[in-house]
Design a protein around this motif. Sequence first.
Motif, short mmCIF file in Angstrom:
data_model
loop_
_atom_site.label_atom_id
_atom_site.label_comp_id
_atom_site.label_asym_id
_atom_site.label_seq_id
_atom_site.Cartn_x
_atom_site.Cartn_y
_atom_site.Cartn_z
N GLN A 183 -10.32 -1.62 4.47
CA GLN A 183 -9.59 -2.07 3.31
C GLN A 183 -8.60 -1.36 2.53
O GLN A 183 -7.42 -1.89 2.11
CB GLN A 183 -11.00 -2.67 2.20
N SER A 187 -4.70 -1.90 2.60
CA SER A 187 -3.88 -2.14 1.41
C SER A 187 -2.88 -1.35 1.22
O SER A 187 -1.90 -1.85 0.64
CB SER A 187 -5.03 -2.13 0.01
N TRP A 228 -5.59 -12.95 -8.06
CA TRP A 228 -6.08 -11.82 -7.19
C TRP A 228 -7.28 -11.20 -8.11
O TRP A 228 -8.44 -10.52 -7.65
CB TRP A 228 -5.05 -10.93 -6.83
#
Length: 264
Positions: A183, A187, A228
Amino acid sequence: MMSPEWVSLFRWIFGFIFLYIYVRFIKGEKYKFHFKSSAIWIAAIVKSIQYIAENYGLFRGYTYGAVLIWPVQTIFIAIVSQVLFKEKITRAGWVFIFVCLTGIGLICWNGNPIGTYMASNIAVMIAYVIAGLTSAGFTIMQKILNKSYDAVEYCLSVYLAAAGISIFPVLFHGELTGAVTWQGIVSTLLLGVITAYAFLVMADALKRVPLYVVPIIQCSTVIFQLIWAYVIFHEPITMIIITGTIIFIVGVVAMNLEKSRRHA
């Protein structure tokens, strides 16, 4: 886990790589670098400071706290657009800017006692104010660079210069802690993609609308930040935040309608 300094450095590096691959190998075009230009270095310095300050705030506060950047940027650019670029802002325009800032102010406040908020988050607030001022500085430099260089050309130069500048904070304060996760890798790469192409879109927008309108449009990112923050990080969203978002949207729509009426 990367420190704000590492995040900023990788953002510039991957932004440069993705943009260079696109223009060199997909479009087949060649561009010159302009490291002798003082405007390129000023743009790189202010944007590097913005990223480090913004990442510092994100590491130590709520994600939606970054919305403080936009009112600071909006006010600063509105003043500069009138003084430096002689762009006229009507009385109605100032009213709608105030409406937008009122919405953003509600989001930043979120019902917290002012004294407690200032005491516990002063360092984060200062970081976001610095990020707002330097973000405004970069937008102004883009306006100036648009007059002399192709957008892709000066963006490549700024990215590489900013990457070089961002190495120094990493040397003195950069930390890599914790496990490397997919992740985190994804990102970081996505930040590079966003950096690579968002500046080009903004450069094109600066050619089409007055300078003071640009930060108002950028304020729309607050909506996505809230989404988000809630969906990914499960950060709380209150009725005050929702009300502030609605007021902000009303201000943006009203400003654009007023602008369209004047140019009709």
